[in-house]
Design an enzyme around this catalytic site. Structure first.
Site, PDB file in Angstrom:
ATOM      1  N   ASN A 245       0.820  -1.210   0.000  1.00  0.00           N
ATOM      2  CA  ASN A 245       0.000   0.000   0.000  1.00  0.00           C
ATOM      3  C   ASN A 245       0.856   1.262   0.000  1.00  0.00           C
ATOM      4  OD1 ASN A 245      -2.627  -1.121  -0.113  1.00  0.00           O
ATOM      5  ND2 ASN A 245      -2.413  -1.743   2.024  1.00  0.00           N
TER       6      ASN A 245
ATOM      7  N   HIS B 243       3.028   2.473   1.993  1.00  0.00           N
ATOM      8  CA  HIS B 243       3.480   3.155   3.203  1.00  0.00           C
ATOM      9  C   HIS B 243       4.152   2.130   4.118  1.00  0.00           C
ATOM     10  CE1 HIS B 243      -0.835   2.736   5.012  1.00  0.00           C
ATOM     11  NE2 HIS B 243      -0.248   1.598   4.851  1.00  0.00           N
TER      12      HIS B 243
ATOM     13  N   CYS C 168       2.959   6.720   7.385  1.00  0.00           N
ATOM     14  CA  CYS C 168       4.351   7.133   7.375  1.00  0.00           C
ATOM     15  C   CYS C 168       4.943   6.703   6.037  1.00  0.00           C
ATOM     16  CB  CYS C 168       5.051   6.452   8.549  1.00  0.00           C
ATOM     17  SG  CYS C 168       6.776   6.781   8.656  1.00  0.00           S
TER      18      CYS C 168
END
Lengths: 353, 353
Positions: free
Chosen positions: A246, A248, A283
């Site tokens: 995904n 991240h 993040c």
């Protein structure tokens, strides 16, 4: 908040059969387990386990009986840490993998980490909001463990994944975990309500086990800052391979950063026995983080910490957490510490033959 | 130089059956493979493979026929990277695990990563001196791959591990790897000769395949410095869970640091197809490293780099390497790049339901 990776409180007693009560029996060569859970009839058919095998133990019928999923894992040599035991990341990886495989058995999985047709139509992916894990014994290399995974409702816009990790020989519970998952639009990266069409795809697989796993007090974890924190570690950055599909940082990788600000003496003399994490934001690849830790309690050699991961830039909060530590069984640890110190003092020249 | 984790040159042609020639046949339900390798008769008995199963495929006889070890692995959801394919670290983990399991089948394994009784008596452990890997296709999540591992002689004081990674359905070779292992005293952390008593424990399992896997030109990799390097990444530190049971950073973790100084455009648009690493020294918990990369060649969109990992303190050399990259198959990569950029620009607030 991170892609498939999750928190709420777990059962407070060890060795509970889950759901509420399970009776074993055999029909021909097939083992059958019956259980009642929250007034809800559950029947999960599992193949007779082959203990030395880490293949999937999947319920194969397509009826509503497929509520609890079981998967065996053999602890690999590269999944143990310096103490020769499975790392906390390894257990979290197993939980995540079993959740995805459970979802696949629903027959609605269309790719990625648990994406269904209705989710793909709307560019939706699952993301974890919180994760809680309690561990009573860490398995060792080559040990075969069995993960039980089931899904339950958590309000209108979230689901909960629940796990038990068992010794595959004795069925003793080694660890319990629970998590919260919501949906996110993968283009806008904003959280989304669960569309009714998507919800209909999987809601029939929910196990109503909420009374078995009471809510955690995760909301009471305070936000640390440079004044309230006892230990701070800076200059933390994701590595290229910390990114998941995904795009991240995988939720499991956050643990490494949390541990970076835990005192070395705790890491060497204690083992993590409880962890609650609340994921606040994604993040990405270029993030630079600070890891903050504060002592929140100590009792009989057990220690508890609060944690915060925040972006270096503007201190944006990424994760809030709490960890509990108990003394490690003493086993040549003095020697290990000595070796660690030696390694940090000097580096040897090696000649290849 | 790192604990069980290795480099030398591999066969330069794809699809080679290894050892030299393998004939398949069946005896009852048991598949039998015969091979000749370097004038050396090899016969490996393997159970009929269950393709969806990642349990060990172990030769069970205790004769000298047990030269090539086969182990199946199912690529797990947590072992793939942002491109949904197994990461290079995953492949290296599989190689390492199969080498240890192969060693266990010799019946002389007494613990740790391939330690024998004579090694334990003398506080000796295995460490990798070099590793080379070539990859033709990276397997995807849920794909079942088969690793073939065998051990060969490499002079008086080293051994070589050799691996083929195959598609378990077609037996097509996906990757080839080879490594060098020597012994180290775990107390003094100095390299040691292989004691005659220890060598006798395993030398009968050597496969003489040296002519199949010619030596690599790893000795010709130049030492980079701040002037000759094109890209430098500083402030790299091991995380607590990067340490292995030999209490230094696992060789597989070095890859992450090497990649940190590879340009982002290469990481997103290319895939690693060849890598040669020469491990120079151990790396401990408190090390701080710099990762240096220099372009060494480019041809038809393929790129080659030299690498160096060195300690921040005095520039002590930890690893020297070379990587080769080919263009990635184009598959929505533009979108992925856009998402990565978006993530780096802003962080969203998430509300749990």
């Amino acid at each position: 908040m991170v892609t498939l990776g999750t928190s709420s409180t777990l059962c407070s007693f060890i060795g509970v059969m889950l759901p509420q009560q399970i009776n074993f029996g055999y029909r021909g060569k097939q083992e059958v387990k019956h259980a009642r859970c929250g007034g809800f009839q559950i029947k999960a058919n599992v193949k007779t386990p082959n203990k030395d095998d880490n293949s999937l133990r999947v319920t194969t019928s397509s009826t509503l009986d497929d509520f609890v999923f079981r998967q065996n894992f053999t602890i690999k040599s590269y999944e143990v840490g310096a103490n020769e035991k499975a790392s906390i990341e390894t257990l979290m990886n197993y939980f995540q993998d079993s959740a995805i495989n459970h979802f696949k058995t629903f027959g609605i999985h269309r790719g990625g980490f648990g994406s269904t047709e209705e989710m793909i139509k709307r560019n939706l992916i699952w993301v974890f909001t919180h994760m809680r894990i309690e561990t009573y014994r860490y398995p060792v290399c080559d040990e075969v463990v069995q993960v039980e995974a089931w899904m339950s409702v958590a309000g209108k816009n979230a689901v909960r994944w629940n796990w038990l990790l068992r010794d595959s020989k004795t069925y003793q519970v080694l660890s319990k975990a629970s998590s919260g998952c919501v949906m996110m639009n993968k283009l806008t990266r904003k959280l989304s309500k669960i569309p009714e069409e998507a919800r209909r795809e999987f809601e029939s697989y929910f196990v109503n086990s909420s009374r078995m796993i009471p809510e955690d007090d995760i909301k009471n974890i305070p936000k640390l800052n440079v004044i309230t924190a006892d230990y701070i570690c800076t200059d933390l950055k994701p590595r290229w391979n910390d990114l998941d599909i995904n795009l991240h940082v995988s939720n499991v990788k956050y643990i490494g950063w949390v541990l970076e600000s835990v005192p070395e003496s705790i890491l060497t003399n204690h083992e993590l026995c409880g962890m609650s994490l609340e994921y606040k934001r994604e993040c990405g690849r270029d993030s630079k983080l600070h890891s903050l830790t504060a002592i929140c309690g100590a009792n009989n050699n057990n220690v508890e910490f609060y944690h915060l991961l925040q972006l270096e830039d503007r201190g944006v909060e990424i994760l809030r957490g709490r960890t509990k530590w108990r003394p490690k069984p003493i086993r040549n640890w003095g020697l290990l510490k000595l070796l660690l110190q030696l390694q940090n003092q000097r580096h040897y020249l090696f000649h290849t033959s």
